[in-house]
Design a protein around this motif. Structure first.
Motif, PDB file in Angstrom:
ATOM      1  N   GLN A 105      44.670  42.005  58.209  1.00 59.11           N
ATOM      2  CA  GLN A 105      45.201  41.231  57.113  1.00 59.11           C
ATOM      3  C   GLN A 105      45.161  39.838  57.657  1.00 59.11           C
ATOM      4  OE1 GLN A 105      48.903  43.666  57.030  1.00 59.11           O
ATOM      5  NE2 GLN A 105      48.712  43.602  54.805  1.00 59.11           N
ATOM      6  N   ILE A 107      43.698  36.048  59.169  1.00 62.20           N
ATOM      7  CA  ILE A 107      42.590  35.111  58.808  1.00 62.20           C
ATOM      8  C   ILE A 107      42.185  34.119  60.046  1.00 62.20           C
ATOM      9  CG2 ILE A 107      43.130  35.274  56.500  1.00 62.20           C
ATOM     10  CD1 ILE A 107      44.130  32.266  56.720  1.00 62.20           C
ATOM     11  N   HIS A 125      41.366  39.650  54.354  1.00 57.53           N
ATOM     12  CA  HIS A 125      41.767  38.694  53.689  1.00 57.53           C
ATOM     13  C   HIS A 125      40.778  37.376  53.966  1.00 57.53           C
ATOM     14  CE1 HIS A 125      46.030  40.433  52.943  1.00 57.53           C
ATOM     15  NE2 HIS A 125      45.137  41.218  52.246  1.00 57.53           N
ATOM     16  N   THR A 169      38.666  32.366  53.183  1.00 59.11           N
ATOM     17  CA  THR A 169      39.811  33.097  53.049  1.00 59.11           C
ATOM     18  C   THR A 169      40.079  33.751  51.482  1.00 59.11           C
ATOM     19  OG1 THR A 169      41.196  31.201  52.588  1.00 59.11           O
ATOM     20  CG2 THR A 169      41.175  32.031  55.011  1.00 59.11           C
ATOM     21  N   ILE A 170      40.888  34.420  51.398  1.00 60.74           N
ATOM     22  CA  ILE A 170      41.123  34.988  50.011  1.00 60.74           C
ATOM     23  C   ILE A 170      42.569  34.297  49.619  1.00 60.74           C
ATOM     24  CG2 ILE A 170      41.405  37.067  48.475  1.00 60.74           C
ATOM     25  CD1 ILE A 170      38.673  36.991  49.886  1.00 60.74           C
ATOM     26  N   MET A 176      39.585  40.680  45.963  1.00 62.27           N
ATOM     27  CA  MET A 176      39.490  41.115  47.514  1.00 62.27           C
ATOM     28  C   MET A 176      37.894  41.303  47.712  1.00 62.27           C
ATOM     29  SD  MET A 176      42.378  41.413  48.648  1.00 62.27           S
ATOM     30  CE  MET A 176      42.472  42.715  50.079  1.00 62.27           C
TER      31      MET A 176
END
Length: 251
Positions: A105, A107, A125, A169-170, A176
């Motif tokens: 999860q 980054i 992510h 990044t998300i 997603m």
């Protein structure tokens, strides 16, 4: 180390040794020991500002300017962060052949810095160590983006197509990434041991993977400082610092 912790670590070693395929899953807790705070930790720098949504970023030049200002300020704070014992342990497990890849999860790129190849890290992510164009998907290195930003206070446009550049990044409200989600689902379905390290398991859809592994018959191990919603169904739960548990796995 307490006797109970030592016994739990020994059990974890046996479970990994007996597993055919281990799926690794990491959250912010594996990087807090590298000096990068959890998003939700009290006093975390991440909590000082309301997050900028993906739509706001796309449609507002001022929002993009502020997002990049925050990005570079945070990068300066954690520039010296290095892989923790947890990162090194997961790299060792991948090198041993027992863990095909690590689902993360995070980054921060610390799994790659620990020695893993890009295709051995499934980033749900995204990755904050470079930028991507929202139009053509072209990759741009942060040093160049930072140089342009520092020159006039504005982020540059894509050098390939002139589109909007964003850290890879998300963001809140952003879809997603399809390929990492597909790879994570495939690894979850094929493993017989799912190993969680440093995740609160409250952020979805990422947190659904441990539950899916358990439903598919895999054994579930959770190593996290604090309790998680899946502790009751896990086969082994260790509430301890990541480094104290995983140092025995570092080659």
């Amino acid at each position: 180390m307490t006797e109970s912790l030592a016994a739990s670590i020994a059990t974890l070693q046996d479970m990994i040794q007996g597993a055919r395929v281990v799926a690794g899953f990491t959250g912010a807790g594996i990087s807090t020991e590298s000096g990068i705070p959890d998003f939700r930790s009290p006093g975390s720098p991440w909590m000082r500002h309301k997050p900028i949504s993906f739509e706001h970023f796309r449609h507002s030049a001022e929002a993009r300017r502020e997002a990049w200002r925050r990005k570079f300020a945070m990068d300066d704070l954690y520039r010296d962060a290095r892989p923790s014992q947890g990162h090194l342990a997961f790299a060792s497990l991948v090198a041993s052949g027992r863990m095909p890849a690590v689902i993360t999860q995070n980054i921060d790129g610390l799994h790659q810095e620990s020695g893993l190849a890009a295709d051995q890290v499934i980033e749900l992510h995204g990755n904050g160590t470079y930028a991507k164009c929202l139009s053509c998907g072209g990759r741009h290195e942060l040093d160049w983006v930072r140089q342009c930003f520092d020159a006039d206070g504005w982020p540059p446009d894509c050098r390939i197509c002139g589109g909007i550049l964003k850290a890879a990044t998300i963001s809140f409200g952003q879809a997603m990434p399809e390929e990492p989600m597909r790879r994570a689902q495939n690894l979850t379905a094929s493993c017989d041991l799912f190993l969680v390290a440093g995740s609160s398991l409250v952020v979805y859809p990422a947190a659904a993977f441990p539950a899916l592994a358990k439903e598919n018959g895999a054994r579930l191990v959770i190593v996290n400082r604090d309790p998680t919603p899946l502790d009751d169904v896990a086969d082994l739960v260790i509430h301890a610092e990541i480094g104290s548990v995983f140092s025995v796995f570092v080659l």
